[in-house]
Design an enzyme around this catalytic site. Structure first.
Site, PDB file in Angstrom:
ATOM      1  N   GLY A 151      75.356  71.333  65.117  1.00 52.31           N
ATOM      2  CA  GLY A 151      75.156  71.275  66.569  1.00 52.31           C
ATOM      3  C   GLY A 151      75.465  72.614  67.226  1.00 52.31           C
ATOM      4  N   ARG A 199      70.825  67.742  61.403  1.00 57.32           N
ATOM      5  CA  ARG A 199      70.349  66.677  60.517  1.00 57.32           C
ATOM      6  C   ARG A 199      69.609  67.215  59.311  1.00 57.32           C
ATOM      7  NH1 ARG A 199      68.523  64.548  65.898  1.00 57.32           N
ATOM      8  NH2 ARG A 199      70.456  63.627  66.622  1.00 57.32           N
ATOM      9  N   GLY A 236      79.520  74.730  60.838  1.00 57.85           N
ATOM     10  CA  GLY A 236      80.783  74.067  60.520  1.00 57.85           C
ATOM     11  C   GLY A 236      80.869  73.750  59.037  1.00 57.85           C
ATOM     12  N   ASP A 237      81.687  72.763  58.708  1.00 60.72           N
ATOM     13  CA  ASP A 237      81.926  72.450  57.298  1.00 60.72           C
ATOM     14  C   ASP A 237      80.644  72.065  56.555  1.00 60.72           C
ATOM     15  OD1 ASP A 237      81.760  70.178  58.842  1.00 60.72           O
ATOM     16  OD2 ASP A 237      83.445  69.136  57.900  1.00 60.72           O
ATOM     17  N   THR A 245      77.539  73.042  57.134  1.00 58.65           N
ATOM     18  CA  THR A 245      76.737  74.245  56.902  1.00 58.65           C
ATOM     19  C   THR A 245      77.342  75.078  55.773  1.00 58.65           C
ATOM     20  OG1 THR A 245      76.141  74.251  59.236  1.00 58.65           O
ATOM     21  CG2 THR A 245      75.845  76.323  58.052  1.00 58.65           C
ATOM     22  N   THR A 269      82.471  75.638  65.772  1.00 60.00           N
ATOM     23  CA  THR A 269      82.526  74.278  66.287  1.00 60.00           C
ATOM     24  C   THR A 269      83.508  74.227  67.452  1.00 60.00           C
ATOM     25  OG1 THR A 269      83.235  71.988  65.912  1.00 60.00           O
ATOM     26  CG2 THR A 269      84.212  73.618  64.488  1.00 60.00           C
ATOM     27  N   ASP A 287      85.246  71.789  67.911  1.00 56.21           N
ATOM     28  CA  ASP A 287      86.348  70.937  67.430  1.00 56.21           C
ATOM     29  C   ASP A 287      87.515  71.744  66.849  1.00 56.21           C
ATOM     30  OD1 ASP A 287      84.580  68.919  68.046  1.00 56.21           O
ATOM     31  OD2 ASP A 287      84.000  68.541  65.970  1.00 56.21           O
ATOM     32  N   ASP A 309      88.033  72.601  63.860  1.00 53.72           N
ATOM     33  CA  ASP A 309      88.575  71.906  62.690  1.00 53.72           C
ATOM     34  C   ASP A 309      88.049  72.425  61.358  1.00 53.72           C
ATOM     35  OD1 ASP A 309      85.978  71.012  62.883  1.00 53.72           O
ATOM     36  OD2 ASP A 309      86.445  68.897  62.592  1.00 53.72           O
ATOM     37  N   ARG A 336      95.569  55.766  90.756  1.00 49.43           N
ATOM     38  CA  ARG A 336      94.967  55.168  89.561  1.00 49.43           C
ATOM     39  C   ARG A 336      95.490  55.805  88.280  1.00 49.43           C
ATOM     40  NH1 ARG A 336      88.864  55.359  91.958  1.00 49.43           N
ATOM     41  NH2 ARG A 336      88.746  53.199  92.649  1.00 49.43           N
ATOM     42  N   MET A 357      86.096  65.303  73.010  1.00 48.58           N
ATOM     43  CA  MET A 357      85.491  65.373  71.669  1.00 48.58           C
ATOM     44  C   MET A 357      86.486  65.885  70.630  1.00 48.58           C
ATOM     45  SD  MET A 357      81.585  66.633  72.166  1.00 48.58           S
ATOM     46  CE  MET A 357      80.266  65.449  72.400  1.00 48.58           C
ATOM     47  N   ARG A 415      85.997  64.775  66.934  1.00 46.66           N
ATOM     48  CA  ARG A 415      85.915  63.969  65.697  1.00 46.66           C
ATOM     49  C   ARG A 415      87.321  63.568  65.233  1.00 46.66           C
ATOM     50  NH1 ARG A 415      81.852  66.801  61.576  1.00 46.66           N
ATOM     51  NH2 ARG A 415      83.417  68.427  61.655  1.00 46.66           N
ATOM     52  N   GLU A 441      88.463  61.567  71.012  1.00 50.60           N
ATOM     53  CA  GLU A 441      87.527  60.494  70.640  1.00 50.60           C
ATOM     54  C   GLU A 441      87.915  59.807  69.328  1.00 50.60           C
ATOM     55  OE1 GLU A 441      83.660  62.326  70.314  1.00 50.60           O
ATOM     56  OE2 GLU A 441      84.240  63.582  68.617  1.00 50.60           O
ATOM     57  N   ARG A 445      90.887  53.533  85.191  1.00 50.96           N
ATOM     58  CA  ARG A 445      89.473  53.926  85.069  1.00 50.96           C
ATOM     59  C   ARG A 445      89.325  54.935  83.932  1.00 50.96           C
ATOM     60  NH1 ARG A 445      86.129  53.302  89.537  1.00 50.96           N
ATOM     61  NH2 ARG A 445      86.813  51.504  90.724  1.00 50.96           N
ATOM     62  N   GLN A 451      81.307  69.427  77.146  1.00 54.03           N
ATOM     63  CA  GLN A 451      82.225  70.318  76.420  1.00 54.03           C
ATOM     64  C   GLN A 451      81.482  71.316  75.546  1.00 54.03           C
ATOM     65  OE1 GLN A 451      85.778  67.517  75.025  1.00 54.03           O
ATOM     66  NE2 GLN A 451      83.940  66.378  75.550  1.00 54.03           N
TER      67      GLN A 451
HETATM   68  O1  F6P Z   1      81.351  68.551  66.042  1.00 51.30           O
HETATM   69  C1  F6P Z   1      81.121  68.823  67.379  1.00 51.30           C
HETATM   70  C2  F6P Z   1      80.894  67.553  68.136  1.00 51.30           C
HETATM   71  O2  F6P Z   1      80.641  67.896  69.476  1.00 51.30           O
HETATM   72  C3  F6P Z   1      81.991  66.498  68.004  1.00 51.30           C
HETATM   73  O3  F6P Z   1      83.106  66.809  68.787  1.00 51.30           O
HETATM   74  C4  F6P Z   1      81.257  65.263  68.405  1.00 51.30           C
HETATM   75  O4  F6P Z   1      81.834  64.086  67.863  1.00 51.30           O
HETATM   76  C5  F6P Z   1      79.899  65.497  67.785  1.00 51.30           C
HETATM   77  O5  F6P Z   1      79.739  66.893  67.667  1.00 51.30           O
HETATM   78  C6  F6P Z   1      78.762  64.957  68.587  1.00 51.30           C
HETATM   79  O6  F6P Z   1      77.589  65.238  67.910  1.00 51.30           O
HETATM   80  P1  F6P Z   1      76.138  64.904  68.480  1.00 51.30           P
HETATM   81  O7  F6P Z   1      75.881  65.803  69.624  1.00 51.30           O
HETATM   82  O8  F6P Z   1      75.236  65.199  67.341  1.00 51.30           O
HETATM   83  O9  F6P Z   1      76.159  63.477  68.869  1.00 51.30           O
END
Ligand code: F6P
Length: 379
Positions: free
Chosen positions: A14, A77, A117-118, A120, A140, A142, A144, A177, A184, A186, A237, A280, A288
């Protein structure tokens, strides 16, 4: 090792803010310092299979530094080792890796820089075993990727998430509230931890620390008793309760086995049952990943891009650019490289000894510990 005259460049997975800074740095460094030509592949490895590629010259990368996204397009993908090329008549995924190697050779590409990322890095490591000279750059939001202390894109994501938490504060306070924001990351809590602390969230929940709902409820009630009739929760998430599991979207998704999403809504429901206060939730989602990169991500992306070209120039292959120290103290000596295979050994999680976790505890930010754990803490 062949002398390099042309390199290939692609962005796998991504998008992340800072990608264009890397593309620009690789292209300019390759052309200006080494006299190499640069071929950019469209949509990650997909372009290597379909042949969608373009010459990248100095003009192609002009003005792209502040732009989000990637001028080359992205696809998360496409794994050439298992890819269904519909145009080629594939009825099921098959191994197209030899097609990719052949493509490089047909286009006169002597070495490749992959940004990703990992996933790739894993594909690239396998391609290097087929003789492709390849250097990776970790990307990334993330943060990570194993082997590096920081990835570009993370700083921008944290800034955006912090901005969102700031905005939630004013409305939460006005309406008394509990506001939950899902961030995000993962299986890693880097974004939630950094943005949660930077945004002054009262509760920060990350996957590395399974949380107790009672502790979250108690913190909210304690705040109310002390006159703070609002609470901000930053939840990653991938966060989960000590007895539960991560929550995924159930949408009959055909592209992925699992897609994170739903923990904030779940928390909203569970806390509403336990509190008199209104709760909420909001999901920050792809905001992000979008938009212009921060100055830090532009600078980091530029350093990483130039360094990748230097690695190729000195004959390295199957390695990934890495930052060896925590992001706060960058100097030229922090820039290094690691064997690419390191990045494939699973995500890099927030260590429980991380100073931000300790700091959060000292600031009485609830990180989901049971009340017993909190009172017994040995700092
Ligand atoms: O790995 C980056 C990330 O933005 C994650 O934080 C998130 O879970 C995922 O990609 C979302 O991927 P997509 O945009 O393919 O749904």
């Amino acid at each position: 090792m062949t002398d390099i005259r042309r390199i290939g460049l692609l962005t796998g997975g991504g998008d992340a803010p800072g990608l264009n800074a890397v593309i620009r740095a690789v292209t300019k460094s390759a052309i200006l310092q080494y006299g190499w030509a640069v071929t950019g592949f469209r949509n990650g490895f997909e372009g290597c299979i379909t042949g969608e590629a373009e010459e990248l010259g100095l003009h192609s990368v002009q003005g792209i530094l502040p732009r989000g996204g990637t001028i080359l397009g992205a696809s998360n993908r496409c794994n050439p080792f298992s890819y269904r090329n519909i145009a080629a008549g594939d009825t099921a995924p098959r191994d197209h890796s030899d097609d990719v190697v052949r493509r490089f050779s047909d286009l006169g590409i002597d070495a490749v820089v992959v940004i990703g990322g990992d996933g790739t890095m894993s594909i690239s490591h396998e391609l290097s075993r087929k003789g492709v000279q390849v250097i990776g750059i970790p990307k990334t939001i993330d943060n990570d990727v194993r082997g590096t202390k920081v990835t570009f894109g993370f700083d921008t994501a944290v800034s955006t998430a912090t901005w969102a938490i700031d905005k939630l504060h004013t409305t939460a306070e006005s309406h008394h509230r509990v506001m939950i924001v899902e961030l995000m990351g993962r299986t890693a809590g880097w974004i939630a931890l950094y943005a949660g602390v930077a945004g002054g969230a009262d509760i920060v929940l990350i996957p590395e620390l399974p949380f107790h709902l009672d502790a979250v409820r108690d913190k909210i009630q304690r705040r109310a008793r002390h006159g703070s009739n609002f609470t901000i929760i930053a939840v990653a998430e991938g966060a989960q309760t000590a007895s539960g599991q991560a929550i995924y979207q159930q949408i009959g998704e055909k592209w992925y086995e699992k897609r994170y999403g739903g923990i904030a809504a779940w928390l909203e429901h569970e806390l509403s049952e336990r509190l008199d206060q209104e709760v909420r939730s909001v999901v920050l989602g792809h905001l992000q990943r979008g938009g212009e990169p921060t100055a830090r991500d532009r600078a980091l992306g530029t350093m990483m891009g130039s360094f990748a070209v230097d690695l190729l120039g000195s004959g390295e292959t199957d390695r990934m650019v890495a930052i060896s120290r925590d992001p706060m103290g960058q100097s030229s000596t922090d820039m290094t490289s690691v064997p690419m295979v390191v990045a494939t050994r699973g995500p890099r999680h927030v260590p429980l000894s991380h100073p931000l976790i300790r700091s959060a505890r000292m600031m009485d930010i609830c990180i989901g510990d049971s009340p017993v754990d909190v009172s017994n803490q040995k700092l």
